[in-house]
Design a protein around this motif. Structure first.
Motif, PDB file in Angstrom:
ATOM      1  N   LEU A 120       0.814  -1.217   0.000  1.00  0.00           N
ATOM      2  CA  LEU A 120       0.000   0.000   0.000  1.00  0.00           C
ATOM      3  C   LEU A 120       0.846   1.264   0.000  1.00  0.00           C
ATOM      4  CD1 LEU A 120      -2.872  -0.873   2.516  1.00  0.00           C
ATOM      5  CD2 LEU A 120      -3.039  -0.626   0.037  1.00  0.00           C
ATOM      6  N   GLY A 121       2.150   1.117   0.144  1.00  0.00           N
ATOM      7  CA  GLY A 121       3.026   2.276   0.123  1.00  0.00           C
ATOM      8  C   GLY A 121       3.061   3.048   1.424  1.00  0.00           C
ATOM      9  N   ASP A 122       2.598   2.421   2.520  1.00  0.00           N
ATOM     10  CA  ASP A 122       2.595   3.115   3.814  1.00  0.00           C
ATOM     11  C   ASP A 122       3.743   2.685   4.714  1.00  0.00           C
ATOM     12  OD1 ASP A 122       1.690   0.568   4.296  1.00  0.00           O
ATOM     13  OD2 ASP A 122      -0.109   1.164   5.410  1.00  0.00           O
ATOM     14  N   GLY A 123       4.696   1.917   4.156  1.00  0.00           N
ATOM     15  CA  GLY A 123       5.846   1.517   4.944  1.00  0.00           C
ATOM     16  C   GLY A 123       5.695   0.185   5.641  1.00  0.00           C
ATOM     17  N   TYR A 124       4.637  -0.574   5.317  1.00  0.00           N
ATOM     18  CA  TYR A 124       4.427  -1.903   5.887  1.00  0.00           C
ATOM     19  C   TYR A 124       4.276  -2.926   4.772  1.00  0.00           C
ATOM     20  CZ  TYR A 124       3.281   0.511  10.278  1.00  0.00           C
ATOM     21  OH  TYR A 124       3.318   1.298  11.404  1.00  0.00           O
ATOM     22  N   VAL A 125       4.694  -4.154   5.056  1.00  0.00           N
ATOM     23  CA  VAL A 125       4.385  -5.269   4.168  1.00  0.00           C
ATOM     24  C   VAL A 125       3.411  -6.163   4.919  1.00  0.00           C
ATOM     25  CG1 VAL A 125       6.396  -6.638   4.922  1.00  0.00           C
ATOM     26  CG2 VAL A 125       5.323  -7.103   2.704  1.00  0.00           C
ATOM     27  N   ARG A 126       2.341  -6.565   4.233  1.00  0.00           N
ATOM     28  CA  ARG A 126       1.283  -7.356   4.847  1.00  0.00           C
ATOM     29  C   ARG A 126       1.353  -8.806   4.386  1.00  0.00           C
ATOM     30  NH1 ARG A 126      -0.007  -2.158   4.462  1.00  0.00           N
ATOM     31  NH2 ARG A 126      -1.421  -1.185   5.988  1.00  0.00           N
ATOM     32  N   VAL A 127       0.600  -9.646   5.095  1.00  0.00           N
ATOM     33  CA  VAL A 127       0.636 -11.079   4.818  1.00  0.00           C
ATOM     34  C   VAL A 127       0.313 -11.363   3.351  1.00  0.00           C
ATOM     35  CG1 VAL A 127      -0.519 -13.273   5.296  1.00  0.00           C
ATOM     36  CG2 VAL A 127       0.128 -11.777   7.177  1.00  0.00           C
ATOM     37  N   PHE A 128      -0.746 -10.741   2.840  1.00  0.00           N
ATOM     38  CA  PHE A 128      -1.130 -11.053   1.473  1.00  0.00           C
ATOM     39  C   PHE A 128      -0.161 -10.457   0.465  1.00  0.00           C
ATOM     40  CE2 PHE A 128      -3.725 -11.550  -2.280  1.00  0.00           C
ATOM     41  CZ  PHE A 128      -4.311 -12.789  -2.052  1.00  0.00           C
ATOM     42  N   ASP A 129       0.533  -9.386   0.824  1.00  0.00           N
ATOM     43  CA  ASP A 129       1.586  -8.873  -0.052  1.00  0.00           C
ATOM     44  C   ASP A 129       2.657  -9.949  -0.254  1.00  0.00           C
ATOM     45  OD1 ASP A 129       0.282  -6.390  -0.011  1.00  0.00           O
ATOM     46  OD2 ASP A 129       1.474  -5.682   1.686  1.00  0.00           O
TER      47      ASP A 129
END
Length: 414
Positions: free
Chosen positions: A370-379
């Motif tokens: 999402l470009g907010d500085g986090y990587v998520r599980v589904f990413d």
């Protein structure tokens, strides 16, 4: 901070359409953060699947019904889902149903479809890369006009973004990282098993990358990864974490089917006494459930070598899906490197397994986020699913509860 609720979508498809629908599901989730029930990710093989589908229809806001070249619906698709879909169509004027003609399918005759489908205009996907039809499908699922779609998606992304921590660290992140290449009584694994764990630990603890506090990462390599030490590490993780925390368990090693039950193999396992020296799947599930972290990701690279006990024949090709699905749900998600019948591969000249190599790519900022500085599980899963099959006959496996909360797993520097 919880992310905004995502629209629930129901995907109705036949078994031979599953690969195509899965590739489309990856896009739908990644592009619009839709939440949906999808059998390979959310169901345990068996009779409960029909009830799960009916429950999913009951909570859905829209449904896509996929129709292949035969123009007919499989028995479970036409019977089990038809009744639930009919109830929703008749009971809610806002419930949207979109027939989707897959590549090779022609417009079906009215008699080929259940009556409730005949009133809806289909979306025709002439090819897998038919971007115009894909945009039309996405617009229909979201209930917005095609011209509004770009701004609608941007607004959804903006609402889903969460602020970065002021400290610059992923302060509530905890991890147990296990890698076993050297077994006391088994043939050694490739060095990649140990390398993967070492490199993941370094990446998680790097303040310029994932930002986990170093005191919150437990690493067990080779001889240190005994059954007692793995148990203690998970027990300690349960004691340290609560609903506001994020936890990761990474295991790279071997697994066994003994007595018909799945086990993870610690470094001190005795192949002549699997029941007495391995870590049973039932115990792993109990330990996982005792960990009350609000977000828990299990990365299990244990499917390449499945050994039988002393009186059981060797059975290759991975652990059963029910093992992974049993660990998922209740805030827990599972990603494994390969499906049953496939191997987790280490390509020539690579330090890491193919799975870990692309996992690290995503954690270093090379996945779509999402470009907010986090990587998520589904990413992570989407990146693995796009990259790994292009290099080997290997397809990552994902199991979770219905995707209400695609949670952040680490910081990422973009």
């Amino acid at each position: 901070m919880p992310e905004p609720r995502r629209p629930h979508i129901f995907l109705s498809y036949s078994g031979d359409s599953e690969p195509f629908v899965e590739s489309l599901a990856l896009r739908l989730y990644g592009d619009a953060r839709l939440a949906f029930w999808f059998g390979p990710w959310h169901s345990v093989p068996g009779e409960e699947r029909l009830r799960d589908m009916e429950d999913a229809v009951a909570t859905a806001e829209a449904a896509a019904v996929f129709i292949g070249p035969t123009r007919r619906l499989e028995a479970w698709q036409s019977e089990a889902t038809r009744a639930a879909l009919e109830r929703r169509v008749e009971g809610s004027a806002s419930f949207r149903v979109i027939p989707v003609l897959m590549p090779g399918a022609s417009r079906p005759r009215r008699g080929d479809l259940p009556p409730f489908l005949r009133r809806f205009e289909p979306v025709e996907l002439r090819a897998a890369n038919d971007e115009q039809a894909y945009a039309r499908l996405l617009s229909s699922l979201l209930g917005v006009g095609p011209g509004q779609l770009p701004s609608h998606l941007r607004a959804r992304e903006n609402r889903a973004r969460i602020p970065r921590p002021r400290s610059g660290l992923f302060e509530r992140g905890h991890a147990v990282v296990v890698g076993i290449s050297a077994y006391a009584k088994l043939a050694p694994q490739p060095d990649a098993a140990r390398n993967d764990a070492q490199d993941l630990r370094a990446l998680l603890g790097d303040p310029s990358r994932c930002g986990y506090p170093n005191g919150q990462i437990c690493t067990l390599l080779d001889a240190a990864a005994t059954r007692d030490n793995i148990r203690k590490a998970l027990t300690d993780l349960a004691a340290k974490t609560g609903p506001e925390d994020t936890a990761v368990l990474f295991f790279s090693g071997r697994a066994a089917l003994a007595g018909g039950r799945a086990h993870l193999l610690p470094a001190d396992v005795d192949p002549d006494d699997m029941e007495g020296s391995a870590l049973p799947g039932a115990e792993l599930l109990s330990l996982a459930r005792s960990i009350k972290a609000g977000r828990f990701l299990l990365l299990l690279d244990a499917g390449a070598d499945v050994l039988g006990g002393a009186d059981e024949a060797r059975e290759g090709g991975g652990l059963p899906e029910s093992f992974y699905q049993g660990l998922a749900g209740g805030g827990r998600a599972v990603i494994a490197p390969a499906r049953r019948g496939e191997a987790s591969q280490v390509l020539p000249g690579m330090r890491n397994s193919l799975f870990a190599h692309h996992l690290f790519e995503a954690l270093r900022g090379n996945a779509r986020t999402l470009g907010d500085g986090y990587v998520r599980v589904f990413d992570l899963f989407r990146h693995l699913s796009e990259r790994i099959p292009s290099r080997a006959r290997q397809h990552p496996l994902f199991k979770a509860g219905p995707l209400e909360d695609d949670f952040a797993i680490a910081l990422v520097r973009t």
